[in-house]
Design a protein around this motif. Structure first.
Motif, PDB file in Angstrom:
ATOM      1  N   MET A  40       7.381 -17.987  14.110  1.00 44.09           N
ATOM      2  CA  MET A  40       6.652 -17.119  13.213  1.00 44.09           C
ATOM      3  C   MET A  40       6.712 -15.686  13.748  1.00 44.09           C
ATOM      4  SD  MET A  40       3.913 -18.877  11.195  1.00 44.09           S
ATOM      5  CE  MET A  40       4.009 -20.548  10.666  1.00 44.09           C
ATOM      6  N   THR A  41       6.655 -14.749  12.815  1.00 42.49           N
ATOM      7  CA  THR A  41       6.710 -13.358  13.212  1.00 42.49           C
ATOM      8  C   THR A  41       5.330 -12.883  13.638  1.00 42.49           C
ATOM      9  OG1 THR A  41       6.322 -12.682  10.928  1.00 42.49           O
ATOM     10  CG2 THR A  41       8.610 -12.861  11.629  1.00 42.49           C
ATOM     11  N   SER A  42       5.292 -11.926  14.575  1.00 42.46           N
ATOM     12  CA  SER A  42       3.996 -11.380  14.975  1.00 42.46           C
ATOM     13  C   SER A  42       3.558 -10.344  13.948  1.00 42.46           C
ATOM     14  CB  SER A  42       4.090 -10.757  16.363  1.00 42.46           C
ATOM     15  OG  SER A  42       4.970  -9.670  16.327  1.00 42.46           O
ATOM     16  N   THR A  43       2.257 -10.115  13.873  1.00 39.81           N
ATOM     17  CA  THR A  43       1.734  -9.254  12.830  1.00 39.81           C
ATOM     18  C   THR A  43       0.645  -8.347  13.362  1.00 39.81           C
ATOM     19  OG1 THR A  43       0.099 -10.918  12.235  1.00 39.81           O
ATOM     20  CG2 THR A  43       2.175 -10.979  11.028  1.00 39.81           C
ATOM     21  N   SER A  44       0.359  -7.277  12.614  1.00 35.76           N
ATOM     22  CA  SER A  44      -0.788  -6.422  12.909  1.00 35.76           C
ATOM     23  C   SER A  44      -1.969  -6.922  12.096  1.00 35.76           C
ATOM     24  CB  SER A  44      -0.449  -4.971  12.556  1.00 35.76           C
ATOM     25  OG  SER A  44      -0.427  -4.809  11.153  1.00 35.76           O
ATOM     26  N   GLY A  52      14.439 -19.785   8.022  1.00 34.22           N
ATOM     27  CA  GLY A  52      14.948 -20.920   8.789  1.00 34.22           C
ATOM     28  C   GLY A  52      13.861 -21.783   9.417  1.00 34.22           C
ATOM     29  N   GLU A  53      12.623 -21.303   9.433  1.00 31.29           N
ATOM     30  CA  GLU A  53      11.508 -22.065  10.001  1.00 31.29           C
ATOM     31  C   GLU A  53      10.776 -22.918   8.968  1.00 31.29           C
ATOM     32  OE1 GLU A  53       9.997 -19.052  13.507  1.00 31.29           O
ATOM     33  OE2 GLU A  53       9.317 -18.662  11.453  1.00 31.29           O
ATOM     34  N   ILE A  54      11.097 -22.733   7.690  1.00 32.53           N
ATOM     35  CA  ILE A  54      10.405 -23.468   6.628  1.00 32.53           C
ATOM     36  C   ILE A  54      10.819 -24.924   6.673  1.00 32.53           C
ATOM     37  CG2 ILE A  54      10.091 -23.691   4.132  1.00 32.53           C
ATOM     38  CD1 ILE A  54      10.540 -20.641   3.938  1.00 32.53           C
ATOM     39  N   ARG A  55       9.826 -25.808   6.698  1.00 34.16           N
ATOM     40  CA  ARG A  55      10.061 -27.258   6.792  1.00 34.16           C
ATOM     41  C   ARG A  55       9.716 -27.937   5.469  1.00 34.16           C
ATOM     42  NH1 ARG A  55      11.014 -29.462  12.094  1.00 34.16           N
ATOM     43  NH2 ARG A  55      10.898 -31.274  10.744  1.00 34.16           N
ATOM     44  N   LEU A  56      10.547 -28.897   5.091  1.00 32.36           N
ATOM     45  CA  LEU A  56      10.345 -29.627   3.848  1.00 32.36           C
ATOM     46  C   LEU A  56       8.972 -30.294   3.803  1.00 32.36           C
ATOM     47  CD1 LEU A  56      11.354 -30.749   1.147  1.00 32.36           C
ATOM     48  CD2 LEU A  56      12.399 -32.636   2.428  1.00 32.36           C
ATOM     49  N   GLU A  57       8.568 -30.933   4.901  1.00 24.97           N
ATOM     50  CA  GLU A  57       7.287 -31.641   4.889  1.00 24.97           C
ATOM     51  C   GLU A  57       6.104 -30.678   4.703  1.00 24.97           C
ATOM     52  OE1 GLU A  57       8.704 -31.475   9.241  1.00 24.97           O
ATOM     53  OE2 GLU A  57       9.602 -31.793   7.279  1.00 24.97           O
ATOM     54  N   GLU A  94       1.639 -20.183   4.981  1.00 22.18           N
ATOM     55  CA  GLU A  94       2.106 -20.734   6.252  1.00 22.18           C
ATOM     56  C   GLU A  94       3.195 -21.791   6.074  1.00 22.18           C
ATOM     57  OE1 GLU A  94      -1.465 -21.953   8.293  1.00 22.18           O
ATOM     58  OE2 GLU A  94      -1.929 -19.884   8.878  1.00 22.18           O
ATOM     59  N   ALA A  95       3.254 -22.413   4.903  1.00 24.48           N
ATOM     60  CA  ALA A  95       4.314 -23.375   4.612  1.00 24.48           C
ATOM     61  C   ALA A  95       5.595 -22.686   4.158  1.00 24.48           C
ATOM     62  CB  ALA A  95       3.848 -24.356   3.538  1.00 24.48           C
ATOM     63  N   GLY A  96       5.500 -21.394   3.832  1.00 23.31           N
ATOM     64  CA  GLY A  96       6.664 -20.653   3.366  1.00 23.31           C
ATOM     65  C   GLY A  96       6.863 -20.702   1.864  1.00 23.31           C
ATOM     66  N   VAL A  97       5.856 -21.143   1.127  1.00 22.01           N
ATOM     67  CA  VAL A  97       5.966 -21.239  -0.331  1.00 22.01           C
ATOM     68  C   VAL A  97       5.721 -19.894  -0.990  1.00 22.01           C
ATOM     69  CG1 VAL A  97       5.027 -22.364  -2.404  1.00 22.01           C
ATOM     70  CG2 VAL A  97       5.304 -23.680  -0.285  1.00 22.01           C
ATOM     71  N   GLU A 121      13.559 -17.741  -3.950  1.00 21.99           N
ATOM     72  CA  GLU A 121      14.937 -17.617  -3.450  1.00 21.99           C
ATOM     73  C   GLU A 121      15.097 -18.377  -2.132  1.00 21.99           C
ATOM     74  OE1 GLU A 121      17.688 -14.022  -1.895  1.00 21.99           O
ATOM     75  OE2 GLU A 121      16.865 -13.782  -3.934  1.00 21.99           O
ATOM     76  N   ASP A 122      14.148 -18.216  -1.222  1.00 21.83           N
ATOM     77  CA  ASP A 122      14.209 -18.937   0.058  1.00 21.83           C
ATOM     78  C   ASP A 122      14.131 -20.441  -0.161  1.00 21.83           C
ATOM     79  OD1 ASP A 122      14.372 -16.574   1.516  1.00 21.83           O
ATOM     80  OD2 ASP A 122      12.219 -16.503   1.927  1.00 21.83           O
ATOM     81  N   LEU A 123      13.188 -20.877  -0.997  1.00 14.99           N
ATOM     82  CA  LEU A 123      13.019 -22.308  -1.235  1.00 14.99           C
ATOM     83  C   LEU A 123      14.226 -22.910  -1.931  1.00 14.99           C
ATOM     84  CD1 LEU A 123       9.266 -22.333  -2.301  1.00 14.99           C
ATOM     85  CD2 LEU A 123      10.234 -23.096  -0.117  1.00 14.99           C
ATOM     86  N   ASP A 124      14.785 -22.187  -2.919  1.00 14.19           N
ATOM     87  CA  ASP A 124      15.975 -22.695  -3.614  1.00 14.19           C
ATOM     88  C   ASP A 124      17.181 -22.760  -2.679  1.00 14.19           C
ATOM     89  OD1 ASP A 124      14.579 -23.049  -5.966  1.00 14.19           O
ATOM     90  OD2 ASP A 124      15.345 -21.222  -6.923  1.00 14.19           O
ATOM     91  N   GLY A 125      17.268 -21.815  -1.750  1.00 17.76           N
ATOM     92  CA  GLY A 125      18.371 -21.838  -0.789  1.00 17.76           C
ATOM     93  C   GLY A 125      18.266 -22.989   0.196  1.00 17.76           C
ATOM     94  N   LEU A 126      17.052 -23.277   0.628  1.00 15.85           N
ATOM     95  CA  LEU A 126      16.838 -24.357   1.595  1.00 15.85           C
ATOM     96  C   LEU A 126      16.822 -25.742   0.959  1.00 15.85           C
ATOM     97  CD1 LEU A 126      13.985 -22.683   3.658  1.00 15.85           C
ATOM     98  CD2 LEU A 126      16.293 -23.201   4.506  1.00 15.85           C
TER      99      LEU A 126
END
Length: 118
Positions: A1-5, A15-20, A70-73, A90-95
Motif C-alpha cells: 500500500m502507498t503511504s499517505t498524508s 498489482g496488490e488488488i486481490r480477488l478474494e 482498501e479492496a481496490g474497488v 479499468e484496474d478491475l477489468d484489467g485484473l
C-alpha cells in the motif's frame, strides 16, 4: 500500500488488488449499492459519499466506503471537504476481465427477479 498524508487516503496499487478482497467487498448489499451507483456514472464519473443514499449511520457508511477502497474497488480523493468516489473499473477489468460487469448484471437480474427496484 502507498503511504499517505492526513488528507490523502491509502489505496492498494493495481498489482496488490486481490480477488478474494474484491469479492468480499462486493458481497455486502450496501457496498454493492455503492458500486451500482458509481457504475452508472461512467468510466470517469465520480460522486461524493453524500450523493449515495445509504440507510445506515454515517460511521457505518464510512466503514463500507473504506472496505471498498482498501479492496481496490473504488478510489477516494478529497476535493475541498468532499470525499469523492470513483469506481476503479479499468484496474478491475484489467485484473479480472468481465468480473465487475458480470456481478453488476447478476445484481440487476436478481433485483428484477425479486422486485427490489434497484
Amino acid at each position: 500500500m502507498t503511504s499517505t498524508s492526513a488528507r490523502e487516503l491509502e489505496h492498494p496499487q493495481c498489482g496488490e488488488i486481490r480477488l478474494e478482497a474484491v469479492l468480499h467487498a462486493l458481497s455486502d448489499p450496501m457496498r454493492l449499492q455503492i458500486v451500482r451507483y458509481l457504475a452508472t456514472l461512467g468510466r470517469d464519473g465520480e460522486a461524493p459519499c453524500s450523493a449515495i443514499d445509504l440507510v445506515v449511520t454515517k460511521s457505518t457508511s464510512t466503514h463500507h466506503f473504506r472496505v471498498l477502497r482498501e479492496a481496490g474497488v473504488i478510489c477516494q480523493i478529497y476535493r475541498g471537504t468532499a470525499k469523492m468516489n470513483r469506481l476503479r473499473r479499468e484496474d478491475l477489468d484489467g485484473l479480472f476481465p468481465g468480473l465487475l460487469g458480470t456481478i453488476l448484471d447478476a445484481d440487476a437480474a436478481q433485483c428484477r427477479r425479486l422486485g427490489d427496484g434497484h
